[in-house]
Structure formats: structure tokens, C-alpha cells
Design an enzyme around this catalytic site. Structure first.
Site, PDB file in Angstrom:
ATOM      1  N   ASP A 374       0.809  -1.212   0.000  1.00  0.00           N
ATOM      2  CA  ASP A 374       0.000   0.000   0.000  1.00  0.00           C
ATOM      3  C   ASP A 374       0.842   1.262   0.000  1.00  0.00           C
ATOM      4  O   ASP A 374       0.352   2.332  -0.358  1.00  0.00           O
ATOM      5  CB  ASP A 374      -0.975   0.000   1.176  1.00  0.00           C
ATOM      6  CG  ASP A 374      -0.325  -0.369   2.494  1.00  0.00           C
ATOM      7  OD1 ASP A 374       0.047  -1.538   2.645  1.00  0.00           O
ATOM      8  OD2 ASP A 374      -0.221   0.504   3.363  1.00  0.00           O
ATOM      9  N   GLU A 500      -7.542 -10.237  -0.321  1.00  0.00           N
ATOM     10  CA  GLU A 500      -6.983 -11.351   0.452  1.00  0.00           C
ATOM     11  C   GLU A 500      -8.035 -12.384   0.844  1.00  0.00           C
ATOM     12  O   GLU A 500      -7.722 -13.324   1.576  1.00  0.00           O
ATOM     13  CB  GLU A 500      -6.270 -10.801   1.685  1.00  0.00           C
ATOM     14  CG  GLU A 500      -5.046  -9.978   1.300  1.00  0.00           C
ATOM     15  CD  GLU A 500      -4.568  -9.098   2.444  1.00  0.00           C
ATOM     16  OE1 GLU A 500      -4.898  -9.390   3.606  1.00  0.00           O
ATOM     17  OE2 GLU A 500      -3.877  -8.105   2.168  1.00  0.00           O
TER      18      GLU A 500
END
Length: 802
Positions: A374, A500
């Protein structure tokens, strides 16, 4: 990274913690139950050194915290079963020597907000001055009243330095005052919730003393870690003014350094202590060298003086805001939130200087202080267009760790570089390979950040010295991971995309599109810099193989329902039973086994929708609208990273009010502690989404190949939006209303851009253009209970809005 959005009731209760003001975050009463949150919100950092917003006196506290970027301890990483390629150790950020502590005794009574009478308590984070100010009026149990004012800063100019101005005033009676200014190592830390993957490992007494010193003007402690063998030093010096007689004593021991100041104050008299702090660390320099580094930094800070440090801080921030400020009219909460977000993103990377940007910055210990994908995907775009030097430094750190990434690729039987999913020093620290090692998209994310930075700055030196190696070695990874099938289509099988809740899938659309861009750029660079290509052993055949793989990249599409599956066969999975999933069952990963998540249509965070944003040229407008609606019904946002992407794409497809809702969620994640874990540190990538949602969402900004493109439109709750950014030596201001847009070149020689597809050339004269109408599509439906809190509700006063 796992968090869950709150129910709407999460904003009810005792009202706001912070007043809504455009340039400050103000707490006008002490809420001890909220100390863990406010310690993160009031954290100060410069990317090298970070101080949590603990009270000066140290107690009460949520989590004490002082951090140095990339200073960590190594610890074993246990696995339930041994497997080839699993990392054997992990790295955990350390709470280093605490120099914030200033204890006060009033006629022998310790100042403690839990005792006596707290008549006034206010803390203010000033985002233009770069300071945290605290004002207190307190009456001791014995009836003695004092006023206390402290101002704290972490210097953005002098990266090793923090400073505190601490002033005590007697109010109505003479008082004996004792101030104890301290350095404390190996503080006792609260127990962490071992069941929560968002937390951190608890390390007890990780620092071993190598030296302690107290002389007439300085106190210094020097320690090293037990396993990682890193060395750090912290030093303090003081300038003291107050009435005579006054005594000043220094002392030190292995884990404590102390300066004790004693005097007597008559009513109206003040004792003022200027505390200068210096920190340094190294994995290679000797003990005397680290010692001398801190002593020298202290000398420079004292020579600058308190007022000089404040002036430097204001000058640094003034220059930043000239190219970064965002003005929002119509939503006062959002105005404060976006400036807070920009300030914290800047603090996370301003002086990191070839160190990583952790997911929590230096505001707390969450995720063990690790960095993830990120940073490149959400944080660096903000810095690239507002403070590009910091983006370059973060990528230079990736380049420094490139040998470790190449070694990891070889361990996995792959060519090129395989960067770690989570790390501090460059080694893989993820113990769960399906969500870690298999998330190879990280490598393309790094290459994409390089491409973005070079496009925005035209920094060819960086491209040659840093970018070339990163793009080439990540392209080699994709060439090894993928293959041409019997029909000649290029497939990348067995990987995990951003979502995820889906792991080890074939042909994740986001991964394949990002890999395609990586391969195309590597082929271009090999042709542009033949000398560098030769140095890395890139020949014409290898470069041609990258072009061929990119051209043949498989992008799945489900013709039956007219949407792109997140990965091949994803739309064939059984849908998750949202109707029978209770609110308490979120986040799902804490309440359901992964195998059940992996085989269902349920999305933790934006994945295919992230592809719509970052690889938008690969989709038609109609495809974007259909894909967005489809994945809205599946996305539960068990990650703080999701809302900003949903905000950007919702704005692009014309769902402006929904975009506003998502923007509120990502912007207020920490100011409202929406996920209940701000105590562990700020959500830096989610905060970056405040800028992205406004600039890329409502501003419609996209960039690439030397061109800026804008397609601005505002939701009903925002009447005017102004943002500034930097691009190719130009400083641009864009002013958006519901009817028109004005583009102004504030600095630079000239700029070409596109406004809703129409070319515009900017020079000395601003360009003002109309905003074309866009019919919004039908409102999509979110999973039961997972819709974002509507900003239009917040603005009626039904939530925490001052």
C-alpha cells in the site's frame, strides 16, 4: 491488512473527540478512555523519528511510543509446519528511548491528571506550524494551582531533532516546583491482543545499554538491540529560564537519564524549560560514531534555538502546502480530514531518506511496523504529486533492498526480483504464504510507482540510477511466473491479488494488467538505455519476450453476465451468504476459516475495482459501470484500503453521492476511530485516500505519458473544491464548482492537459471551462449492513459533526 467498517452506531455516544476546524485538530477536554486513539492522532514525525502523542508526564497512557524508522528487533517466526521457502524470522519495530517525558511535582505532589482537579485541558495539533500544543490548569490534591503549557515538535528540517517547550506558572499561591526531564529506555508496554493480526509482537526490554552519560549540559543514553544488533543513541540538552534560586542536576544510569530542575514560583512567575532531543542509529557505525552523531545534532539544534526551529518548521510546511493544499467547501469535517491526512502522509515520508514508509508511519506499533504494497499504491501517488522528493526516497529504499529481493526470487526458483510482502529491512516477514509470497502484484506495484514518479518529474537521473533496475528485475519475475498456453495466450497462474479473501488464483485481472504495464515499460527502457541493459544482461531476445508476453496477456471476461471476473472462474464460485452473516461476524477472517472465504464470491477489499482505477485505459466506460456495480454487491471492506478506491471509481462512473460516502470513510478512519484500532497507529494508506478521493475522484485526475487529464464533477454535499499539485516542474491549481472548472498555472513554463477529453494549453492565463452533464447509473447495492455511512446524514447533524 484487516479491519472492518463500523456500524452507523459507532459514531454515536459521547460526541466528538476533536473539534472540527480547518487547520487544526483540537481536543478541548481530556478523555482518558480515548488516550490510545489520541496518542496516534497527535503523533509527530518526520519520517526518521516519530513520537506518539503521549502526555508529557507519561502517565496515564495507552501505548508509549518513540520510533526510529527501520530500527527493529529480529525474532523467530514460528510455523505450524515446516515448508520450503518460509521465512524463519520476522522483524518488529521497537519502542526506543523515550525523550518526551517531563514530570512535574508541585509542592511534592506529582502532576497526574487522574488526581486533584483538572480545571482545563486542551491539546491542539497545528498542521501549518507542525506542532502539538497542550494547555492545562490543574489544582493539586493539596490545593495548589498551576498552569502548564507545552509545545512539542519533530523537526522537518533537522531530521534527528525533536524539541519541547515546557512552561509552568504559579496561579494564586507560591509553590515549590520540581521538573524532571527524562530519557527512559525499555519502558514497560501494555499486553497486545495476540489474536488480532493487525497488532504487533510484544518485546520485553529489547535494548542493551552500551553507554550512559550526564554532564553539565547534556544527558545521553546509547543502546543496541539483542538480536538485530542495531545501535541507537538518544541525547537531551536544556535551556532553562526562571526565578532564582534554582538548582539543576543531571544524572544517568543504564536505562534512565534525568535532568532535575527545582525552584520556587510566586503567583504569576513562570519556569520555562526548552528541551532539545536528538536521536541517531546505525547498523554499521561504531559506538563512538553514533555517540558523536547525537552530540553534534544537539549542538546544531541548540544553535538554531527554539524560535529558529519553529521558523524552519513553518517554512517547510508553507512550501509543502503551496503545492499540496486541498480546499473543500460544504463539508467541514472533510476539510479538516483531508488536511490531517496530507499532514500525516507528509510526516510518514518527509525525511525517511532511503528508508521505508511503514503502514502506520511512525505513529504506532501496528503490523509490527512493517511496510506493505500500500505504500507504493496509495501513499506514493500523493507524495509524487505533492512532495516528489519523498516518493523518490521511498523508491530508493526499495532499490537498496533489491539484492535481497533477487535472492528471494532465486529461493523461489524465479528470475528477477521478488520483493517481500511485509518487511522492515527488506527480508520477507510474512508467515502466511498464500496472502504473502503469492501476492506477487507487489512487484508490479513498485514498478508502477517508478513509472508514475518519472512521468511526473522527468527525473532521468533517477530513471537511470534507480528506476531502471527496479523495472527490469520485476519484469523478469513476470516472465518467469507466467507462460504462453497452447493457444499463445500469456497466463499468470497461482497468485493472490489485492483481495486477500481470494488466494492462489489464476489470472487475477489486476495482477495481469499491472504485470503487462511492467513488461511494456521494461522493454521500452531496455531500448532507451542500451548501456544499462547490457550491464544487466538484457539482450534483444529477452526484451522481445517481454513485449510478446504483454501483447498476449490474458484478461478474463465473463460473457454470460458481462463483467470481468476478479480472477479466472471467480464468477463461478458460490456467493457468500451475506443475509445470514451477522454484524458481529465482521471482519470475516476473524470468524470464518480461510478455505471457506477462498471458495466464495466475497471481496475483502477493492481488487477488480482497483484495476478500474489504476488501469482504467483497459476498460470501456460501460464495462467500468457494470464491473463496479457487480463488485459493490460483494465487497465487505474488511480492509481500510478499500473505501478510497471505491470512492474514486464511484465518482468516475457518476455515483457522486456514493463516492462522497466512501470518501468520508477513508478520510475519517482515524479522527473517528472507525475501525477501533487507531490505538495501534494511523492508517496512513487509508488517509492518503482522502487526497485520492478528492483529486482523482471528484477532480477526475489521471496522469501518464507526459499528460494530465481531468474529468471533474462534484457531489451535492460539496459546493467547491480547490486542489493544488505539482507536475513536471509546474505548480497547478484546479478550482471545481458544480458548473465550471478553472485551471491555473501558479508556477512553471506551461502545461498541456485534457479537460473531459478536450485539450487545454495553460500559460499565463487561467482556463475556465464548463462541467458537462453526466447521467448517473442506477445505484448499486452493497452487502447487507456494509454500506458506507452517508455523508448527507452526517451533514444533517445526525453523526459527530460540529
Amino acid at each position: 491488512m484487516s479491519v472492518t467498517p463500523p456500524p452507523e452506531s459507532a459514531l454515536d455516544g459521547d460526541g466528538p473527540v476533536f473539534l472540527v476546524e480547518p487547520w487544526t485538530v483540537r481536543e478541548n477536554e481530556l478523555r482518558i478512555d480515548r488516550l490510545p486513539q489520541t496518542e496516534s492522532v497527535f503523533a509527530l514525525s518526520n519520517g526518521h523519528l516519530g513520537l506518539r502523542g503521549n502526555l508529557d508526564e507519561g502517565e496515564p497512557h495507552g501505548i508509549p511510543g518513540t520510533y526510529l524508522n527501520s530500527f527493529f528487533e529480529q525474532r523467530p517466526l514460528p510455523h505450524a509446519e515446516a515448508a520450503y521457502g518460509n521465512p524463519e524470522s520476522s522483524q518488529t519495530v521497537i519502542n526506543v528511548t523515550n525523550g518526551k517525558l517531563i514530570r512535574l511535582l508541585v509542592d511534592d505532589e506529582p502532576f497526574d491528571v487522574r488526581y486533584g482537579r483538572l480545571k482545563h485541558h486542551e491539546r491542539v495539533l497545528d498542521m501549518r506550524a507542525g506542532t502539538l500544543t497542550r494547555q492545562v490548569e490543574w489544582t493539586s490534591p493539596a490545593g495548589r494551582t498551576v498552569r502548564i503549557t507545552s509545545v512539542r515538535m519533530v523537526s522537518l528540517r533537522q531530521r534527528a531533532i525533536a524539541a519541547i517547550r515546557y512552561e509552568v506558572e504559579a496561579v494564586d499561591e507560591p509553590v515549590r516546583i520540581v521538573v524532571q526531564s527524562e530519557l527512559v529506555a525499555n519502558e514497560e508496554l501494555p499486553e497486545q491482543d495476540a489474536s488480532d493480526p493487525r497488532g504487533t509482537a510484544s518485546l520485553r526490554s529489547p535494548l542493551l545499554c552500551e553507554e550512559h552519560m550526564a554532564n553539565g549540559s547534556k544527558v545521553l543514553l546509547l543502546h543496541r538491540t539483542r538480536a538485530s544488533n542495531l545501535r541507537m543513541a538518544a541525547g537531551m540538552a536544556h535551556t532553562i529560564t526562571g526565578p532564582d534560586p534554582m538548582s539543576v542536576e543531571n544524572e544517568s544510569s543504564q536505562d534512565v537519564g534525568r535532568t532535575t530542575i527545582a525552584t520556587r514560583l510566586e503567583p504569576g512567575e513562570k519556569l520555562c524549560v526548552m528541551k532539545f532531543l536528538a536521536y541517531g542509529w546505525s547498523s554499521q557505525r561504531s559506538r563512538p560514531a553514533v555517540h558523536d552523531q547525537v552530540v553534534a545534532a544537539l549542538a546544531a539544534a541548540r544553535q538554531t534555538g527554539w524560535e529558529g526551529l519553529l521558523a524552519e518548521q513553518r517554512d517547510y510546511l508553507d512550501e509543502f502546502w503551496r503545492g499540496a493544499d486541498v480546499e473543500v467547501e460544504g463539508d467541514a469535517e472533510l476539510q479538516q480530514a483531508v488536511r490531517f491526512a496530507l499532514f500525516q502522509v507528509l510526516q510518514a515520508g518527509a525525511r525517511a531518506e532511503r528508508r521505508m514508509i511503514p503502514s502506520k508511519g511512525l505513529s504506532g506499533p501496528g503490523y509490527d511496523g512493517h511496510t506493505f504494497w500500500d505504500a507504493e499504491t496509495f501513499v506514493l501517488p500523493v507524495l509524487t504529486y505533492t512532495h516528489p522528493d519523498a516518493a523518490a526516497d521511498a523508491l530508493a529504499w526499495r532499490h537498496m533492498t533489491l539484492p535481497l529481493a533477487c535472492e528471494r526470487a532465486r529461493q523461489l526458483g524465479l528470475a528477477g526480483a521478488a520483493f517481500p510482502w511485509r518487511t522492515i529491512r527488506g527480508q520477507e516477514c510474512s508467515g502466511y504464504w498464500p496472502a504473502g509470497t503469492a501476492a506477487f502484484h507487489l512487484n508490479a506495484d513498485i514498478a508502477d510507482a517508478v513509472i508514475r514518479y518519472v512521468d511526473a518529474t522527468e527525473d532521468t537521473r533517477f530513471e537511470r540510477e534507480i528506476g531502471f533496475d527496479l523495472v527490469i528485475q520485476t519484469a523478469r519475475l513476470w516472465r518467469g511466473l507466467g507462460h504462453h498456453d497452447v493457444g499463445g495466450v500469456y497466463r499468470i497462474d497461482g497468485v493472490t491479488g489485492p483481495d486477500e479473501y481470494s488466494a492462489v488464483v489464476d489470472n487475477n485481472v489486476y495482477t495481469n494488467l499491472m504485470a503487462r504495464r511492467n513488461l511494456q515499460e521494461a522493454a521500452r527502457l531496455a531500448m532507451e538505455y542500451p548501456d544499462l541493459a547490457e550491464g544487466l544482461g538484457v539482450d534483444a531476445e529477452e526484451a522481445a519476450s517481454w513485449r510478446d508476453a504483454a501483447a498476449a496477456m490474458f484478461i478474463p471476461y465473463d460473457e454470460r453476465i458481462g463483467v470481468h471476473p476478479q480472477a479466472e472462474n471467480f464468477t463461478n464460485h458460490a456467493p457468500w451468504d451475506f443475509a445470514n452473516t451477522a454484524e458481529a461476524d465482521y471482519p470475516l477472517l476473524m470468524n470464518f476459516p480461510y478455505f471457506d472465504l477462498y471458495r466464495r464470491q466475497v471481496v475483502k477489499q477493492a481488487d477488480l475495482v482497483l484495476a478500474l482505477h489504476l488501469c482504467g485505459d483497459a476498460f470501456t466506460a460501460e464495462q467500468k459501470a457494470r464491473d463496479f456495480a457487480y463488485y459493490e454487491a460483494l465487497t465487505v471492506r474488511d480492509s481500510s484500503l478499500s473505501a478510497q478506491t471505491q470512492a474514486v471509481v464511484a465518482a468516475e462512473v457518476g455515483l457522486l453521492d456514493l463516492a462522497h460516502d466512501y470518501l468520508g470513510e477513508t478520510s475519517l478512519v482515524d479522527l473517528h476511530d472507525l475501525y477501533g484500532n487507531t490505538r495501534d497507529g494511523l492508517h496512513i494508506a487509508a488517509l492518503a485516500g482522502a487526497w485520492s478521493g478528492l483529486v482523482a475522484g471528484f477532480g477526475g485526475m489521471r496522469a501518464g505519458t507526459g499528460s494530465l487529464r481531468f474529468a471533474p464533477r462534484l457531489p451535492g454535499g460539496i459546493s467547491r473544491l480547490v486542489f493544488r499539485l505539482r507536475y513536471r516542474g509546474n505548480r497547478l491549481r484546479v478550482t471545481v464548482t458544480h458548473d465550471s472548472v478553472k485551471y491555473e498555472l501558479l508556477e512553471g513554463s506551461g502545461l498541456k492537459l485534457l479537460h473531459h477529453g478536450e485539450p487545454v494549453t495553460l500559460g499565463d492565463t487561467p482556463a475556465e471551462l464548463p462541467v458537462p452533464d453526466l447521467a448517473p447509473p442506477q445505484e448499486p447495492v452493497q452487502p447487507a449492513g456494509r454500506a458506507p455511512l452517508a455523508r448527507r446524514v452526517a451533514q444533517r447533524g445526525d453523526t459527530r459533526q460540529d
